[in-house]
Design an enzyme around this catalytic site. Structure first.
Site, short mmCIF file in Angstrom:
data_model
loop_
_atom_site.label_atom_id
_atom_site.label_comp_id
_atom_site.label_asym_id
_atom_site.label_seq_id
_atom_site.Cartn_x
_atom_site.Cartn_y
_atom_site.Cartn_z
N HIS A 41 0.82 -1.21 0.00
CA HIS A 41 0.00 0.00 0.00
C HIS A 41 0.86 1.26 0.00
O HIS A 41 0.52 2.25 -0.67
CB HIS A 41 -0.92 -0.02 1.23
CG HIS A 41 -1.73 1.22 1.39
ND1 HIS A 41 -1.48 2.14 2.38
CD2 HIS A 41 -2.79 1.71 0.68
CE1 HIS A 41 -2.34 3.13 2.29
NE2 HIS A 41 -3.15 2.91 1.27
N GLU A 44 1.92 2.03 -3.45
CA GLU A 44 0.82 2.64 -4.20
C GLU A 44 0.87 4.16 -4.05
O GLU A 44 0.72 4.91 -5.02
CB GLU A 44 -0.52 2.10 -3.73
CG GLU A 44 -1.72 2.74 -4.40
CD GLU A 44 -2.95 2.78 -3.51
OE1 GLU A 44 -3.61 3.83 -3.46
OE2 GLU A 44 -3.24 1.76 -2.85
N HIS A 45 1.09 4.64 -2.83
CA HIS A 45 1.18 6.08 -2.60
C HIS A 45 2.40 6.67 -3.32
O HIS A 45 2.30 7.74 -3.93
CB HIS A 45 1.30 6.35 -1.10
CG HIS A 45 -0.01 6.34 -0.38
ND1 HIS A 45 -0.51 7.44 0.28
CD2 HIS A 45 -0.93 5.36 -0.20
CE1 HIS A 45 -1.68 7.15 0.84
NE2 HIS A 45 -1.94 5.87 0.56
N GLU A 121 -3.98 8.00 7.73
CA GLU A 121 -5.05 7.23 7.08
C GLU A 121 -5.44 6.03 7.93
O GLU A 121 -6.61 5.72 8.09
CB GLU A 121 -4.58 6.77 5.70
CG GLU A 121 -5.61 5.96 4.93
CD GLU A 121 -5.09 5.51 3.57
OE1 GLU A 121 -5.75 4.63 2.97
OE2 GLU A 121 -4.05 6.01 3.12
#
Length: 427
Positions: A41, A44-45, A121
């Site tokens: 993840h 992905e950022h 997040e």
């Protein structure tokens, strides 16, 4: 298939001059190991933080200037990137996507800012959300060995110790044409898409991929339970039963019967759980059932609910299990099953109404190890499920040795407002 192993799937839909362009990498949190959770993840950022040609954030600006929208998402099984664009702009976004497959930059300063965004997040979507905390605890309890026990976003301690080198190593290991599937859905010509894919991706060499070991889950020997204490308005309970995944569409009858069983319980407005437990008996304010057999790893059948005033979570747990037992004992009628399957199949069809929805279904099938060519066969198999098959799976898979129960014990809710998040988008 390009010579370097990249798969190209084109779904022609000429209803409107729009295109959904997606790149799916077959790597997600399932490929992580202890101490590295959240890496898929985090990458992905970082995919939006610049290449040799583009400055940080310029990728998104370019797509917006083209009149499109874009984003990305990471799951347990894959990471996917997409753009929705007017059809004449397809080549431009394909060039952008190809660039960051191989030319991504890993700036320490950009990573330091982005990992703070990811940690916030996690706080906003998990640590401050009691239901999300329960679901996280459920997975960590149900799975003893399989990586599905870890959250996709990662454990906070792993995020705090993650380095830019960890993310770069992930990109180097998994982001390769022979680990990617391009899905293009919309007003396009398949031959032209193939030519563009060859132009922009075909020149990249394939990599030697080191597939992770399966880490198969050991047999469960009794009920597992976990309690989460968190500020919340209401208690909550979720029951998770380990059941078969869909591996062979032509042969796995039980997976389709479980799909239909889920719809019998919670597939339409007057389905059994809500009709009995919410409206008739009034022992719950909300109830649900869910099952999806499409996954690279093991799957679970979930029953959950919020008890009504005067009902405990223990009592609601018994009521939920009683509805499964009722189907196991009495079965379902042909009339009820016909109504349920009509709703279930309609849902399968409606989700294909958009070019993006079609691309999503194609990609998720491929990433789980199934073929996009069998999408229509799924509807045929659902339509063929019999009352006897639904009763059979209700009898077979819902015993104590397959069950994990997670319960939310509410603590008083304070009026303290959370601190504002740091600058940067939450993806």
């Amino acid at each position: 298939m390009l010579k370097n192993g990249m798969k190209i799937i084109v779904n022609e839909d000429h209803r409107a001059p729009t295109v959904a362009h997606m790149i799916w990498y077959r790597t997600g949190s399932v490929d992580e190991r202890n101490g590295t959770t959240g890496t898929a993840h985090a990458l992905e950022h970082m995919m939006f933080k610049g290449t040799k040609k583009l400055k940080p954030g310029e990728f998104s600006k370019r797509v917006a200037q083209l009149g499109g929208r874009e984003n990305a998402f990471t799951s347990r099984d894959y990471t996917a990137y997409f753009q929705q664009i007017e059809k004449s702009k397809l080549e431009a976004v394909m060039a952008l996507e190809a660039d960051r497959m191989v030319n991504l930059q890993f700036d320490k300063t950009e990573f330091a800012k982005e990992i703070r965004v990811i940690m916030e997040e996690r706080r906003l979507r998990t640590d401050d959300q009691p239901i999300a905390m329960v679901q996280e605890a459920l997975a960590a309890t149900a799975y003893a060995a399989h990586p599905y026990r870890n959250p996709v976003i990662g454990w906070m301690d792993d995020l705090q110790h993650m380095t830019v080198g960890d993310v770069k190593a992930w990109h180097d290991a998994w982001y390769a044409p022979n680990n990617a599937t391009m899905v293009v859905s919309g007003d396009v010509d398949a031959r032209q898409v193939h030519a563009l894919a060859e132009k922009y991706f075909g020149r990249y060499p394939q990599k030697t991929l080191t597939r992770t070991r399966p880490q198969n889950e050991p047999p469960q020997l009794g009920i597992k339970r976990v309690t989460v204490k968190a500020p919340a308005e209401n208690p909550y309970v979720v029951l998770a039963f380990k059941v078969p995944a869909l591996r062979d569409i032509a042969r796995d009858d039980d997976a389709f019967a479980l799909d239909v069983l889920s719809a019998v319980l919670d597939g339409y407005d007057n389905a059994r759980l809500a009709a009995k437990l919410v409206r008739t008996d009034r022992v719950a304010n909300d109830v649900g059932a869910s099952y999806s057999g499409i996954a690279r790893g093991p799957v679970m059948f979930l029953l959950d609910g919020v008890p009504a005033a005067g009902t405990t979570t223990e009592q609601l747990e018994k009521h939920l299990r009683a509805e499964i037992t009722r189907i196991a004992t009495e079965g379902v009628s042909e009339t009820e099953l016909k109504r349920v399957k009509t709703q279930l199949i309609a849902g399968q069809i409606y989700k294909r109404d958009s070019v993006f929805g079609q691309a999503m279904e194609i990609g998720s099938m491929e990433m789980s190890g199934l073929s996009y060519k069998d999408i229509d066969l799924i509807i045929e198999r659902l339509r063929a499920v019999t009352p006897q098959q639904v009763q059979s799976v209700a009898q077979k898979y819902f015993g104590d040795d397959a069950l994990t129960v997670a319960t939310l014990l509410p603590l008083p809710v304070t009026d303290k407002k959370p601190a504002p998040p740091p600058a940067g988008p939450l993806r």
